[in-house]
Design a protein around this motif. Structure first.
Motif, PDB file in Angstrom:
ATOM      1  N   UNK A 178      -3.706  -7.011  21.603  1.00 27.28           N
ATOM      2  CA  UNK A 178      -5.110  -7.230  21.343  1.00 27.28           C
ATOM      3  C   UNK A 178      -5.732  -6.265  20.356  1.00 27.28           C
ATOM      4  N   UNK A 179      -4.933  -5.404  19.728  1.00 26.55           N
ATOM      5  CA  UNK A 179      -5.456  -4.419  18.772  1.00 26.55           C
ATOM      6  C   UNK A 179      -4.898  -4.687  17.369  1.00 26.55           C
ATOM      7  N   UNK A 180      -5.349  -3.888  16.438  1.00 24.94           N
ATOM      8  CA  UNK A 180      -4.858  -3.981  15.069  1.00 24.94           C
ATOM      9  C   UNK A 180      -4.470  -2.595  14.575  1.00 24.94           C
ATOM     10  N   UNK A 181      -3.603  -2.554  13.582  1.00 21.83           N
ATOM     11  CA  UNK A 181      -3.153  -1.298  13.001  1.00 21.83           C
ATOM     12  C   UNK A 181      -2.925  -1.456  11.506  1.00 21.83           C
ATOM     13  N   UNK A 182      -2.734  -0.340  10.824  1.00 24.37           N
ATOM     14  CA  UNK A 182      -2.613  -0.383   9.368  1.00 24.37           C
ATOM     15  C   UNK A 182      -1.443   0.468   8.889  1.00 24.37           C
ATOM     16  N   UNK A 183      -0.886   0.053   7.760  1.00 25.25           N
ATOM     17  CA  UNK A 183       0.078   0.824   6.987  1.00 25.25           C
ATOM     18  C   UNK A 183      -0.449   0.893   5.560  1.00 25.25           C
ATOM     19  N   UNK A 184      -0.111   1.959   4.865  1.00 22.70           N
ATOM     20  CA  UNK A 184      -0.534   2.060   3.471  1.00 22.70           C
ATOM     21  C   UNK A 184       0.526   2.807   2.668  1.00 22.70           C
ATOM     22  N   UNK A 185       0.574   2.532   1.398  1.00 16.72           N
ATOM     23  CA  UNK A 185       1.472   3.218   0.477  1.00 16.72           C
ATOM     24  C   UNK A 185       0.938   3.032  -0.934  1.00 16.72           C
ATOM     25  N   UNK A 186       1.549   3.705  -1.897  1.00 16.17           N
ATOM     26  CA  UNK A 186       1.130   3.587  -3.297  1.00 16.17           C
ATOM     27  C   UNK A 186       2.348   3.364  -4.184  1.00 16.17           C
ATOM     28  N   UNK A 187       2.107   2.687  -5.290  1.00 15.73           N
ATOM     29  CA  UNK A 187       3.170   2.365  -6.234  1.00 15.73           C
ATOM     30  C   UNK A 187       2.697   2.684  -7.651  1.00 15.73           C
ATOM     31  N   UNK A 188       3.429   3.539  -8.346  1.00 13.97           N
ATOM     32  CA  UNK A 188       3.150   3.820  -9.758  1.00 13.97           C
ATOM     33  C   UNK A 188       4.021   2.912 -10.607  1.00 13.97           C
ATOM     34  N   UNK A 189       3.405   2.213 -11.526  1.00 11.49           N
ATOM     35  CA  UNK A 189       4.129   1.329 -12.446  1.00 11.49           C
ATOM     36  C   UNK A 189       3.597   1.643 -13.838  1.00 11.49           C
ATOM     37  N   UNK A 190       4.289   2.519 -14.577  1.00 13.18           N
ATOM     38  CA  UNK A 190       3.728   2.873 -15.865  1.00 13.18           C
ATOM     39  C   UNK A 190       4.498   3.957 -16.587  1.00 13.18           C
ATOM     40  N   UNK A 191       3.834   4.603 -17.532  1.00 15.14           N
ATOM     41  CA  UNK A 191       4.465   5.631 -18.370  1.00 15.14           C
ATOM     42  C   UNK A 191       4.579   6.956 -17.632  1.00 15.14           C
ATOM     43  N   UNK A 192       5.410   7.841 -18.173  1.00 15.93           N
ATOM     44  CA  UNK A 192       5.576   9.179 -17.607  1.00 15.93           C
ATOM     45  C   UNK A 192       4.488  10.110 -18.141  1.00 15.93           C
TER      46      UNK A 192
END
Length: 566
Positions: free
Chosen positions: A319-333
Motif C-alpha cells: 500500500x506504499x510507494x518508493x523511489x529510485x534515482x540515478x543520473x546519466x552523463x551523455x556528452x563530451x569530456x
C-alpha cells in the motif's frame, strides 16, 4: 655533444613518427559491423544474460545465490521508439525497457568541413551496439514466482506520445514511461528529466505497491557496447573502453571482460564507457552502495561488453510507494563540468603517463583562454610562459652553443692536427672546452626539456574536447586537426632550418647531413599533426631563435658575460 645531439633529435623524430601513425589511426574511419534495422531493434536487449542477478529471500530474510535470470515473460503491447530533442541532445528511447538506443550531441558536429550539420553520435544501436540500459529487479522470494514484479530493460513500458521537445522558455523536459504488472498490483513510472544546456540526464523510478505484501527490489543501470575493430597501431592511441571510479580511477579494455569479469562493491563512484573526446557515465548517489559488474555477453556478431551497477535492496511496504534515482552523463569530456558532477569523473579525459604534466598545462591553457577567448592565441601565450620558465636553462645552453660556434675553426684545426691520434685529439678538445668555458653537453638541454613538454601538450590537444574544432585565425579553423594548406608545418620547417644555421656545425660530415635533413623530415611529420601542436612548436622555435641569435651575437662580439666575470 656531437654524438648526443643527433641521437636526441632522431629519438624525437621516432616519437613523432609513432604519434603520426597513431594520429592517422585515431582520425581514420574504422570499419564497423553494420546491423540491419531488425537486428538493431532486438540486439540491445534480447538476452537474459544481460540482466543482473537478484538475491533470493526466504521467510527469514536470508539471501541465496540462484543464477536464474529475472526476465519478464508477460505478453505485452508492441514496443515504440520515442524521439527526445533538447538544445544538447536528440535521443531515441525504446519503450522496451526505456533503453537509450541513440544519442546525437547537437552542439558537436562530426566534421566541420564535410557536413557541419551532422552531429556526433554517441549511443548507436545500429552500428556499434552502444546503448544505455536500466531497470528494476525484484528480489526472489522462496516458493514464489517474482519475474513479473519489476520491469527490467526487457519489459515494455507505455508512453503518451512518441516525440518530446524542449520548448522555448522551458528549462526542463520530462519524459515519463509507465509499466504495470499483469495483475495490476505494481505500477512503475520511469521518468527521464532533461535540463537545458546540460548533458546530464536524471532518471527516476516511482514504484507504487498496491499488493498485500512488501515489494523488495533494486535498480540497475548498465552500458553496453558491441565489438570494436582491431587497431593497427598500439602506441599512443586514444582509448576506447570502460572505466570506473571506486576511490581511484580504473580503466579496462573491453577484451579484458572476456577473461577477467569484474565483481566488486563500491560506495558512490561511477561507471563509464569512454572514447575519443566523449563519454557516457552512470552516476549513483554519493552514499549509495552498489554491486559493480563487468563482463562479456555473447552475440551473433561477437562478444558484446557490459559494465553496470546494481543497488542494494529497497523494501516498499504494501500500500506504499518508493523511489529510485540515478543520473546519466551523455556528452563530451568537459573537465570542469565533470569534476562538479562526481569525484574523479574528469579523469575520463585521460592524459596517460604524462598526466602530471598535461593536467597543469591544460589548467594554465584554460585560464589563459578565459582571458583571451581564443584557443590558438592561448597556445601562443602558453608557449611564452613555458619559454620564460626555462629561460635561464636555455640561455646557458645557447651560450655554450655560441662558444662552440665561435671556436669551430679551432676545433677543425685540432681535428686535422690529431686525425691519426684519437686519444690526443680528445684530450686537446677537453682542454679547449675548459679554456673557453664550454659545456659540450649544454646544447642538448633544450631538446631534453622540450620532449616531455611536447608529448604532454600532444595529449592535451588529443584528449581535451575543449580544443576540438576550435578555430585560431584565418585559415586555421580547427586546432585539433592538421593545417589544411600545410602553411604552419612549412613555417615550422623553415624555423628549424634557421636554428640549424645558428648552431655550431658538427665536425662529422655524416652528422652535418643528418642535421641538414632534419628540418625537412620534421616538416613532413608535422604536416599531419594537429595545427595546435604545430603552432606550439613554431612559436617555441621563433622565441628560441630570437634568444639564441641575441646570445650568439653578443658572444661573437666579445661580450661574453661569463668570461667578463672571470
Amino acid at each position: 655533444m656531437d654524438n648526443l645531439r643527433p641521437l636526441l633529435w632522431l629519438t624525437l623524430a621516432f616519437v613523432l613518427f609513432l604519434m603520426w601513425q597513431a594520429w592517422n589511426q585515431d582520425y581514420g574511419t574504422p570499419t564497423q559491423p553494420d546491423r540491419s534495422a531488425e537486428q538493431a531493434a532486438e540486439d540491445p536487449d534480447s538476452r537474459p544474460e544481460d540482466v543482473p542477478d537478484a538475491p533470493q529471500f526466504d521467510s527469514e530474510g536470508d539471501t541465496g545465490t540462484d543464477d536464474a535470470p529475472q526476465v519478464s515473460t508477460l505478453q505485452e503491447p508492441d514496443r515504440q521508439q520515442i524521439t527526445v530533442r533538447t538544445d544538447t541532445h536528440e535521443i531515441l528511447i525504446d519503450t522496451r525497457g526505456g533503453t537509450l538506443l541513440r544519442a546525437d550531441l547537437l552542439q558537436y558536429p562530426q566534421d566541420l568541413q564535410d557536413d557541419p550539420l551532422v552531429p556526433v553520435r554517441l549511443f548507436d544501436h545500429r552500428v556499434r551496439g552502444y546503448v544505455a540500459q536500466s531497470g528494476l529487479t525484484h528480489d526472489r522470494v522462496e516458493d514464489q514466482s517474482m519475474e513479473a514484479r519489476a520491469p527490467s530493460h526487457h519489459a515494455n513500458f507505455q508512453a503518451d506520445q512518441t516525440r518530446f521537445e524542449l520548448a522555448d522558455g522551458e528549462e526542463t523536459l520530462e519524459v515519463p514511461l509507465r509499466w504495470t504488472s499483469e495483475d495490476g498490483e505494481i505500477e512503475v513510472t520511469k521518468t527521464y528529466t532533461f535540463t537545458r544546456g546540460s548533458h546530464l540526464i536524471d532518471i527516476d523510478y516511482t514504484v507504487n505497491n498496491r499488493s498485500e505484501s512488501t515489494w523488495s527490489g533494486r535498480q540497475y543501470r548498465q552500458l553496453r557496447h558491441g565489438p570494436t575493430p582491431d587497431r593497427e597501431s598500439w602506441w599512443l592511441y586514444t582509448f576506447t573502453g570502460a572505466a570506473y571510479f571506486d576511490g581511484s580511477y580504473e580503466r579496462e579494455s573491453f577484451e579484458s571482460f572476456r577473461d577477467d569479469p569484474i565483481q566488486a562493491r563500491i560506495e558512490g563512484g561511477w561507471i563509464a564507457m569512454i572514447q575519443h573526446y566523449f563519454v557516457s557515465a552512470w552516476i549513483p548517489g554519493e552514499d549509495e552502495v552498489n554491486a559493480l559488474y563487468a563482463r562479456a555477453v555473447p552475440s551473433d556478431l561477437g562478444d558484446e561488453y557490459l559494465i553496470g551497477l546494481h543497488s542494494e535492496s529497497v523494501q516498499i511496504p504494501a500500500g506504499s510507494s518508493g523511489e529510485f534515482s540515478t543520473r546519466l552523463w551523455v556528452g563530451p569530456k568537459l573537465q570542469a563540468e565533470l569534476s562538479d558532477i562526481a569525484q574523479g569523473l574528469e579523469l575520463t579525459a585521460d592524459y596517460g603517463i604524462f598526466t602530471f604534466l598535461s593536467k597543469p598545462l591544460f589548467w594554465l591553457l584554460d585560464k589563459i583562454h578565459a582571458v583571451v577567448g581564443n584557443w590558438g592565441w592561448s597556445i601562443v601565450i602558453l608557449t611564452i610562459f613555458i619559454k620564460l620558465a626555462f629561460f635561464k636553462l636555455s640561455a646557458t645552453s645557447y651560450r655554450s652553443m655560441a662558444r662552440m660556434r665561435k671556436v669551430a675553426p679551432k676545433l677543425q684545426a685540432l681535428k686535422e692536427r690529431y686525425k691519426d691520434d684519437k686519444q690526443r685529439m680528445n684530450q686537446a678538445l677537453m682542454d679547449l672546452y675548459k679554456k673557453e668555458k664550454i659545456n659540450p653537453l649544454g646544447g642538448c638541454l633544450p631538446i631534453v626539456v622540450q620532449i616531455p613538454v611536447f608529448i604532454a601538450l600532444y595529449w592535451v590537444l588529443l584528449e581535451s574536447v575543449e580544443l576540438r574544432q576550435a578555430p585560431w585565425w584565418l585559415w586555421i579553423q580547427d586546432l585539433s586537426s592538421r593545417d589544411p594548406y600545410f602553411i604552419l608545418p612549412i613555417l615550422m620547417g623553415v624555423s628549424m632550418f634557421v636554428q640549424y644555421k645558428l648552431n655550431p656545425p658538427p665536425m662529422d660530415p655524416v652528422q652535418q647531413k643528418i642535421f641538414m635533413a632534419l628540418p625537412f623530415v620534421f616538416t613532413v611529420f608535422f604536416a599531419f599533426f594537429p595545427a595546435g601542436l604545430v603552432l606550439y612548436w613554431f612559436t617555441n622555435n621563433l622565441f628560441s631563435i630570437a634568444q639564441q641569435w641575441y646570445i650568439t651575437r653578443k658572444i661573437e662580439d666579445g661580450a661574453d658575460p661569463d668570461k667578463q666575470k672571470s
